[in-house]
Design a protein around this motif. Structure first.
Motif, PDB file in Angstrom:
ATOM      1  N   MET A   1     -51.262   9.552  -1.365  1.00  0.00           N
ATOM      2  CA  MET A   1     -51.503  10.351  -0.168  1.00  0.00           C
ATOM      3  C   MET A   1     -52.260   9.487   0.833  1.00  0.00           C
ATOM      4  O   MET A   1     -53.437   9.177   0.639  1.00  0.00           O
ATOM      5  CB  MET A   1     -52.319  11.596  -0.528  1.00  0.00           C
TER       6      MET A   1
ATOM      7  N   ARG B   1     -47.364  14.243   3.218  1.00  0.00           N
ATOM      8  CA  ARG B   1     -47.275  12.875   2.720  1.00  0.00           C
ATOM      9  C   ARG B   1     -48.518  12.076   3.120  1.00  0.00           C
ATOM     10  O   ARG B   1     -48.731  10.976   2.686  1.00  0.00           O
ATOM     11  CB  ARG B   1     -46.035  12.190   3.266  1.00  0.00           C
ATOM     12  N   LYS B   2     -49.306  12.682   4.026  1.00  0.00           N
ATOM     13  CA  LYS B   2     -50.564  12.078   4.467  1.00  0.00           C
ATOM     14  C   LYS B   2     -51.531  13.214   4.781  1.00  0.00           C
ATOM     15  O   LYS B   2     -51.122  14.357   4.979  1.00  0.00           O
ATOM     16  CB  LYS B   2     -50.359  11.189   5.683  1.00  0.00           C
TER      17      LYS B   2
END
Length: 102
Positions: free
Chosen positions: A69, A41-42
């Motif tokens: 992102m 997610r990152k």
């Protein structure tokens, strides 16, 4: 670190280095067993030696899907990317040689 794969040839092309003749490139087409996936997610920073656990369970791979992102230069992931951490998870099927048109 892990071994990176992409579901779109255009993403893999970004990493394909031209041969000494300046035109021919190579791309590996492989089957990849992802197992339990950790969805990114990152952007993961630093050297990741194994995927982060998910809900207390170990994961076998990291998948970055299309969409927002955090930490990405454009704040958006344009291509799906897959990362495995055990070479036994990939089975090379074809080695494709190709050239691009100017």
């Amino acid at each position: 670190g892990g071994t990176y794969f992409a579901t779109q040839a255009c993403k893999a092309h970004q990493y394909a280095i031209p041969a000494s003749n300046g035109a021919e490139r190579a791309m590996l087409l492989a089957r990849v067993a992802l197992g339990r996936i950790h969805p990114a997610r990152k952007v993961l920073t630093g050297r990741v030696l194994k995927p982060p656990a998910l809900q207390g369970m170990p994961c076998d791979s990291v998948v970055a899907n299309l969409g927002p992102m955090d930490g990405h230069p454009k704040n958006h992931q344009d291509h799906q990317e897959l990362v495995i951490f055990d070479k036994a998870q990939a089975y090379p099927s074809y080695l494709v040689y190709y050239t691009t048109q100017p």
